[in-house]
Design a protein around this motif. Structure first.
Motif, PDB file in Angstrom:
ATOM      1  N   THR A  20      -4.673  91.965 -17.452  1.00 41.12           N
ATOM      2  CA  THR A  20      -5.486  92.920 -16.699  1.00 41.12           C
ATOM      3  C   THR A  20      -6.166  93.899 -17.655  1.00 41.12           C
ATOM      4  O   THR A  20      -7.369  94.156 -17.549  1.00 41.12           O
ATOM      5  CB  THR A  20      -4.620  93.667 -15.661  1.00 41.12           C
ATOM      6  OG1 THR A  20      -4.134  92.711 -14.707  1.00 41.12           O
ATOM      7  CG2 THR A  20      -5.419  94.736 -14.947  1.00 41.12           C
ATOM      8  N   THR A  29     -10.824  90.028 -13.686  1.00 41.43           N
ATOM      9  CA  THR A  29      -9.765  90.772 -13.014  1.00 41.43           C
ATOM     10  C   THR A  29      -8.762  89.836 -12.355  1.00 41.43           C
ATOM     11  O   THR A  29      -9.057  88.671 -12.100  1.00 41.43           O
ATOM     12  CB  THR A  29     -10.350  91.699 -11.924  1.00 41.43           C
ATOM     13  OG1 THR A  29     -11.052  90.899 -10.969  1.00 41.43           O
ATOM     14  CG2 THR A  29     -11.298  92.731 -12.523  1.00 41.43           C
ATOM     15  N   ALA A  31      -7.258  88.240  -9.447  1.00 39.38           N
ATOM     16  CA  ALA A  31      -7.984  87.959  -8.214  1.00 39.38           C
ATOM     17  C   ALA A  31      -7.146  87.297  -7.125  1.00 39.38           C
ATOM     18  O   ALA A  31      -7.532  87.329  -5.971  1.00 39.38           O
ATOM     19  CB  ALA A  31      -9.194  87.074  -8.525  1.00 39.38           C
ATOM     20  N   MET A  32      -6.009  86.681  -7.486  1.00 35.71           N
ATOM     21  CA  MET A  32      -5.271  85.955  -6.457  1.00 35.71           C
ATOM     22  C   MET A  32      -3.807  85.779  -6.832  1.00 35.71           C
ATOM     23  O   MET A  32      -3.485  85.431  -7.966  1.00 35.71           O
ATOM     24  CB  MET A  32      -5.892  84.575  -6.234  1.00 35.71           C
ATOM     25  CG  MET A  32      -5.248  83.776  -5.133  1.00 35.71           C
ATOM     26  SD  MET A  32      -6.120  82.196  -4.919  1.00 35.71           S
ATOM     27  CE  MET A  32      -5.303  81.588  -3.468  1.00 35.71           C
ATOM     28  N   PHE A  46      -6.894  84.862 -12.324  1.00 37.25           N
ATOM     29  CA  PHE A  46      -7.882  85.823 -12.819  1.00 37.25           C
ATOM     30  C   PHE A  46      -9.264  85.193 -12.723  1.00 37.25           C
ATOM     31  O   PHE A  46      -9.430  84.001 -12.967  1.00 37.25           O
ATOM     32  CB  PHE A  46      -7.600  86.182 -14.281  1.00 37.25           C
ATOM     33  CG  PHE A  46      -6.393  87.051 -14.473  1.00 37.25           C
ATOM     34  CD1 PHE A  46      -6.537  88.411 -14.693  1.00 37.25           C
ATOM     35  CD2 PHE A  46      -5.112  86.519 -14.435  1.00 37.25           C
ATOM     36  CE1 PHE A  46      -5.428  89.219 -14.873  1.00 37.25           C
ATOM     37  CE2 PHE A  46      -3.995  87.309 -14.610  1.00 37.25           C
ATOM     38  CZ  PHE A  46      -4.146  88.673 -14.832  1.00 37.25           C
ATOM     39  N   ASP A  48     -13.900  86.186 -12.317  1.00 34.52           N
ATOM     40  CA  ASP A  48     -15.046  87.069 -12.560  1.00 34.52           C
ATOM     41  C   ASP A  48     -15.741  87.515 -11.273  1.00 34.52           C
ATOM     42  O   ASP A  48     -16.859  87.998 -11.303  1.00 34.52           O
ATOM     43  CB  ASP A  48     -16.054  86.380 -13.470  1.00 34.52           C
ATOM     44  CG  ASP A  48     -16.596  85.083 -12.887  1.00 34.52           C
ATOM     45  OD1 ASP A  48     -16.276  84.743 -11.731  1.00 34.52           O
ATOM     46  OD2 ASP A  48     -17.346  84.395 -13.601  1.00 34.52           O
ATOM     47  N   GLY A  49     -15.102  87.337 -10.139  1.00 36.68           N
ATOM     48  CA  GLY A  49     -15.702  87.690  -8.864  1.00 36.68           C
ATOM     49  C   GLY A  49     -16.410  86.530  -8.185  1.00 36.68           C
ATOM     50  O   GLY A  49     -16.717  86.590  -7.006  1.00 36.68           O
ATOM     51  N   ILE A  52     -12.154  81.746  -9.743  1.00 37.98           N
ATOM     52  CA  ILE A  52     -10.888  82.006 -10.433  1.00 37.98           C
ATOM     53  C   ILE A  52     -10.677  80.847 -11.406  1.00 37.98           C
ATOM     54  O   ILE A  52     -10.679  79.691 -11.004  1.00 37.98           O
ATOM     55  CB  ILE A  52      -9.723  82.122  -9.431  1.00 37.98           C
ATOM     56  CG1 ILE A  52     -10.017  83.262  -8.445  1.00 37.98           C
ATOM     57  CG2 ILE A  52      -8.416  82.359 -10.161  1.00 37.98           C
ATOM     58  CD1 ILE A  52      -9.049  83.329  -7.286  1.00 37.98           C
TER      59      ILE A  52
END
Length: 125
Positions: A20, A29, A31-32, A46, A48-49, A52
């Motif tokens: 993180t 980030t 993410a799940m 992790f 990038d939006g 994953i």
């Protein structure tokens, strides 16, 4: 083409905290939280939006022979990743610099994560 990578780490808590912080400058980030069932392990993802692509699996880590290179947008992002990774507990392999032995404009930094996996962030110009 690679869709995703899964690293087996010895501690979710330690590795999620490390990645993180280290990935913050890259816009990557946590993410799940994937809760495994029917023999599939739990995973921490992790991204990038958009997707994953970097997953952690808890178990016995084995960093031998593993090197993961991430793409940086510029030299500043390499520097920021390196600083964030060290602050998160990484061990330095190579400070950010140009590696002319690869080719001119290869700017990179290498670190070891808490389990000893080798991470590189590179900007190729």
């Amino acid at each position: 083409m690679i869709d995703h990578v899964i690293l087996t780490v010895s501690s979710f808590e330690r590795s999620v905290a490390f990645y993180t912080q280290a990935f913050g400058p890259l816009g990557i980030t946590m993410a799940m939280n994937f809760e495994g069932q029917d023999g599939h392990p739990d995973l921490k993802g992790f991204g990038d939006g958009k997707t994953i692509f970097f997953w952690l699996k808890e178990g016995k880590s084995n960093p031998d022979g593993m090197h993961i290179g991430f793409v940086a947008e510029d030299h500043g992002q390499v520097d920021a990743f390196y600083k964030a990774a060290l602050e998160a507990g990484a061990q330095m392999i190579y400070e950010p610099r140009i590696f002319p032995e690869y080719y001119p404009g290869y700017y990179a930094a290498w670190v070891l994560d808490p389990d000893g996996y080798e991470l590189e962030l590179v900007h190729k110009s």
